[in-house]
Design a protein around this motif. Structure first.
Motif, short mmCIF file in Angstrom:
data_model
loop_
_atom_site.label_atom_id
_atom_site.label_comp_id
_atom_site.label_asym_id
_atom_site.label_seq_id
_atom_site.Cartn_x
_atom_site.Cartn_y
_atom_site.Cartn_z
N ARG A 19 -6.23 4.75 1.68
CA ARG A 19 -6.86 4.12 1.20
C ARG A 19 -8.18 3.24 1.72
O ARG A 19 -8.36 3.37 2.42
CB ARG A 19 -5.62 2.49 1.13
N ARG A 53 -6.31 -2.27 -8.34
CA ARG A 53 -6.19 -0.92 -7.69
C ARG A 53 -6.17 0.29 -8.40
O ARG A 53 -5.59 -0.21 -9.29
CB ARG A 53 -4.59 -1.39 -6.76
N GLU A 70 -4.68 4.80 -8.21
CA GLU A 70 -4.42 5.82 -7.54
C GLU A 70 -5.12 7.07 -8.01
O GLU A 70 -5.55 7.56 -9.26
CB GLU A 70 -2.85 5.48 -7.87
N PRO A 91 0.55 -1.20 -0.23
CA PRO A 91 -0.06 0.02 0.33
C PRO A 91 1.29 1.03 -0.13
O PRO A 91 1.66 1.61 0.42
CB PRO A 91 -0.74 -0.37 1.66
N GLU A 131 -5.60 6.31 -2.60
CA GLU A 131 -5.92 4.83 -3.21
C GLU A 131 -6.70 4.87 -3.19
O GLU A 131 -7.56 3.95 -2.03
CB GLU A 131 -4.31 3.98 -2.58
#
Lengths: 514, 317
Positions: free
Chosen positions: A40, A212, A214, A2, A228
């Motif tokens: 995140r 995932r 960003e 992470p 994130e």
């Protein structure tokens, strides 16, 4: 690994929606002193295994839609009431009686730094309408757009010409699978290199597992607050456990049971979204016994909607009123709420010579509550002297089976604009004409309504169509259902009033972690 | 084993695989609905369905499609998914590691655990330990996997926060580097398959302890420990080693539940998804690979059990 970003999100006016008109209600959060940035967020959705895709134009699952929303944008998107608002389109004008539209684009950038141009819009729509190996939902939405005669007026102005006029074009362009991608989108594999203009950029994707992403620093709306975003696949049980066990911050589509048992849990916020769909039964109006309007009316009078809501939806739905779209733009709120009247129902059945009516009600486990509702309805019909046999069919083929087979079936719908619902299910040649509703007058009135420039007049015409369906149509709508998501108490900025398919549903560029 | 016998075995295995692929193909074809309907689901329209069928080649007769599949298989190609268009080999290869890790960890713990508990309980037949083991295995055997999984999650993850509640988002590699993720799933699987095996070993041990040869060994003054390990154990473990091969079926249904409850994206979930989507090539691919593995395991188990109790060879001498 992470990545904890410490970059501060450029907030500016972003919090106000930068030029977009926000119509949704407030999210119920107290006004934050100052939203934090960074961190995140892990959001969990029902998975689609190997069929999950980063191609924004394929027939998407909810998890795909959420991922696509993070990476890509459309010209327009839906407010909570299914009316359109601009996303990449700053504003639009229309002339030639609704057949020529011009959309002016924002100064938006793709993740690779290039400007989003009118050519990208035309190329995206061409890609959606081109024959492909996978079904593309947007093709039907673009059916009346004449791409051959549409053009880029300037770098950031696109002109769309229609084969038949409709003032609903902005709402059509907000539908599922209508994202704008760069003209050279097919030169790359979106699973590893997805270029869009959304508030997040792709970091990694594995179908059936996770995506995932960003924060995209160059986003036109000031960018996301979190650094994130991870969107993961998990079945309902695992989603609940992950939230309770601190392995996720947002879980999508939870059961009424989960909501009830966590209502008082201080670590969990249950997010209930009203007006997220309808629960119904569909009578085929083009065949016996429901080709007799008296029998249809009798069935609408013998159903006990309150009881269905209490028992089948555990009291979470609102009582339905036989027409789709409560809470949406163009919905006729003045329609009288229909209640139960057994005497009148019996009388109508007698008049129609159907006092000993026997009819089969098709249902299946294709959707939760279908069989329960059908069984309960059969009991209610018996009280009016009608015999309803519940036939539980195959759940995997249910929605194709009921299109042309049988006379009476369990039915439901998710959220969509009322005109889309009419075009999809209520005109003579509708692809999902589940009630067999085929009336030339109705079709003409619908075409006229769409081509009416004046919004008030257009609304009045849509109301007339709904009145006809309310009196005479083939749907028995017993409930307007709610949608249940849940978040960790630390996750803020989640919009409550955002049915699936709307702009603020599964939207993670506005959330922050306390 | 002679070379001829080995060849014979290979032939049998190939025939088994062929039969399996015919069976699976027919069964998947016989399911109502097809991939086009599954893809469209609630948004089904006849026109879209027809278009998709044509593009997926579903308008070809089943026999043609089946022969096509075998033709590809002989060139080492498992075909492509009807739904996602990705190579089946990829899909299978991607979902194998997590499932293999789950299964391997379970089996690695299963064998010593079942042997130790079974021998100890069987040797002291009727004693306190025996009663405890018998009761515990019966209870564990009776609890459905998912209920056990929920109980463990509730107790060890949500109440005391000792272990992660799910393996959310983990791939095979993460499972290996973060073994805490494995504890609960493997515990559930272990409870499921160990119960049966322990009871088997216990029964075999108790029988062997009561046998003539054990009594004779005792009369000759062989110590209890030596008797148990040298004379009783091989006889008690032989039926159990064949049972171990059958553990595969049990393990698979257990893995399915565990994969769902703990969000492990593995083979079992892949098969179920593919069946639900009527993705025939993917179902075929998975079953073919799993079938090959099962057949190999069965052959291995048979060899092991022959080594433990070489009765058949003895007769020939």
């Amino acid at each position: 690994m992470p990545i904890e970003t410490t970059r501060r999100a450029a907030l500016g006016l972003g919090a106000l929606g930068a030029g977009a008109v926000l119509l949704g209600g407030c999210s119920g959060d107290p006004a934050p002193e100052r939203p934090r940035s960074g961190g995140r967020v892990r959001a969990l959705f029902a998975g689609g295994g190997a069929n999950e895709s980063m191609d924004p134009h394929v027939q998407p699952l909810f998890i795909d839609q959420a991922r696509h929303k993070a990476l890509y944008e459309k010209l327009t998107q839906f407010n909570a009431d299914m009316s359109p608002r601009g996303q990449l389109a700053e504003d639009w004008t229309v002339d030639e009686g609704g057949a020529r539209w011009r959309f002016r684009l924002r100064a938006a950038r793709f993740h690779d730094g290039r400007t989003v141009t009118a050519d990208d819009v035309l190329a995206s729509y061409a890609r959606i309408t081109a024959p492909a190996d996978t079904p593309r939902n947007g093709r039907t939405l673009l059916a009346r757009v004449d791409l051959g005669n549409s053009r880029a007026v300037e770098e950031r102005t696109v002109e769309l010409r229609l084969t038949s006029p409709t003032y609903e074009l902005p709402a059509l362009l907000a539908g599922t699978g209508m994202h704008i991608v760069p003209a050279d989108f097919d030169d790359r594999d979106p699973a590893t290199d997805a270029v869009g203009s959304g508030a997040f950029t792709l970091a990694s994707f594995e179908a059936g597992r996770s995506m995932r992403a960003e924060r995209f620093g160059d986003h036109w709306d000031g960018g996301a607050r979190i650094g994130e975003l991870e969107i993961l696949s998990a079945e309902s049980e695992a989603r609940g456990n992950a939230l309770l066990g601190g392995q996720g911050e947002y879980i999508h589509d939870m059961s009424a049971t989960f909501a009830r048992s966590n209502e008082d849990n201080p670590d969990v916020t249950v997010v209930r979204t009203p007006n997220s769909g309808m629960a119904a039964m569909a009578m085929k109006t083009d065949r016996a016994p429901f080709d007799d309007p008296r029998v249809r009316k009798a069935f609408r009078l013998l159903v006990d909607r309150e009881r269905l809501v209490d028992v089948v939806s555990a009291g979470t739905a609102r009582v339905g009123n036989d027409v789709f779209g409560s809470g949406y733009r163009y919905f006729d709120d003045d329609l009288p709420q229909r209640g139960r009247d057994l005497d009148r129902a019996r009388r109508l059945l007698r008049e129609a010579g159907a006092q000993d009516l026997e009819v089969a009600l098709d249902t299946s486990e294709a959707a939760p509550g279908f069989v329960d509702a059908a069984t309960l309805f059969a009991e209610q019909a018996a009280e009016a002297g009608a015999t309803v046999d519940v036939r539980v069919g195959n759940q995997d083929t249910y929605f194709s089976d009921i299109l042309d087979q049988g006379v009476f079936a369990s039915y439901r719908s998710g959220s969509m604009p009322i005109p889309n619902h009419l075009a999809l299910r209520m005109v003579s040649d509708a692809p999902q004409n589940v009630t067999g509703w085929k009336r030339a007058g109705f079709d003409e009135a619908f075409a006229r309504a769409q081509a009416t420039a004046d919004e008030q007049e257009r609304t009045r015409r849509y109301h007339e169509l709904q009145q006809e369906l309310h009196d005479d149509g083939g749907l028995i709508v017993w409930g307007y259902t709610e949608w249940i998501n849940a978040t960790a108490a630390s996750l803020r900025g989640v919009e409550r009033d955002a049915p699936p398919n709307t702009a603020d549903w599964a939207r993670f560029d506005r959330v922050w972690l306390e | 084993m002679t070379a001829r016998a080995a060849l014979g075995r290979l032939g049998v295995a190939a025939a088994q695989l062929l039969a399996l692929s015919v069976l699976v193909f027919t069964a998947t074809e016989a399911l109502p609905g097809d991939a086009a309907e599954a893809v469209l689901g609630e948004d089904y329209t006849p026109q879209q369905a027809a278009e998709i069928r044509a593009r997926m080649g579903l308008d070809e007769p089943p026999t043609i499609r089946f022969l096509q599949w075998w033709q590809d298989l002989l060139t080492g190609d498992l075909g492509t998914s009807l739904i996602s268009g990705r190579p089946v080999t990829d899909l299978v290869a991607r979902s194998l590691p997590p499932t293999l890790i789950l299964a391997a960890a379970t089996v690695a713990l299963l064998v010593p655990l079942a042997a130790a508990l079974g021998l100890a309980a069987g040797a002291g037949e009727g004693g306190r330990l025996d009663r405890a083991v018998t009761t515990a295995t019966l209870v564990l055997y009776s609890i459905p996997d998912f209920a056990l999984a929920m109980l463990l999650v509730l107790g060890l993850s949500l109440q005391v926060r000792l272990l992660p509640a799910t393996a959310m988002g983990a791939d095979g590699w993460r499972l290996l580097t973060d073994p805490l993720l494995l504890v609960l799933p493997v515990a559930v699987l272990l409870c499921r398959v160990a119960a049966l095996l322990v009871r088997q070993v216990r029964a075999g041990t108790a029988d062997a302890m009561r046998s003539e040869y054990a009594a004779h060994a005792r009369r000759l003054g062989v110590g209890r420990r030596r008797l148990l390990l040298r004379h009783v154990a091989p006889n008690a473990l032989a039926p159990a080693s064949e049972e171990l091969a059958r553990v595969g079926d049990n393990l698979f249904s257990g893995v399915l539940v565990v994969e769902v409850v703990f969000a492990v994206p593995g083979v079992a979930g892949g098969v179920v998804d593919a069946v639900a989507m009527r993705d025939v090539p993917v179902v075929q691919g998975y079953v073919f690979v799993l079938g090959a593995v099962t057949i190999a395991l069965n052959q291995a188990a048979e060899l092991v059990s022959r080594r433990l109790v070489p009765r058949i060879e003895q007769v020939r001498r």
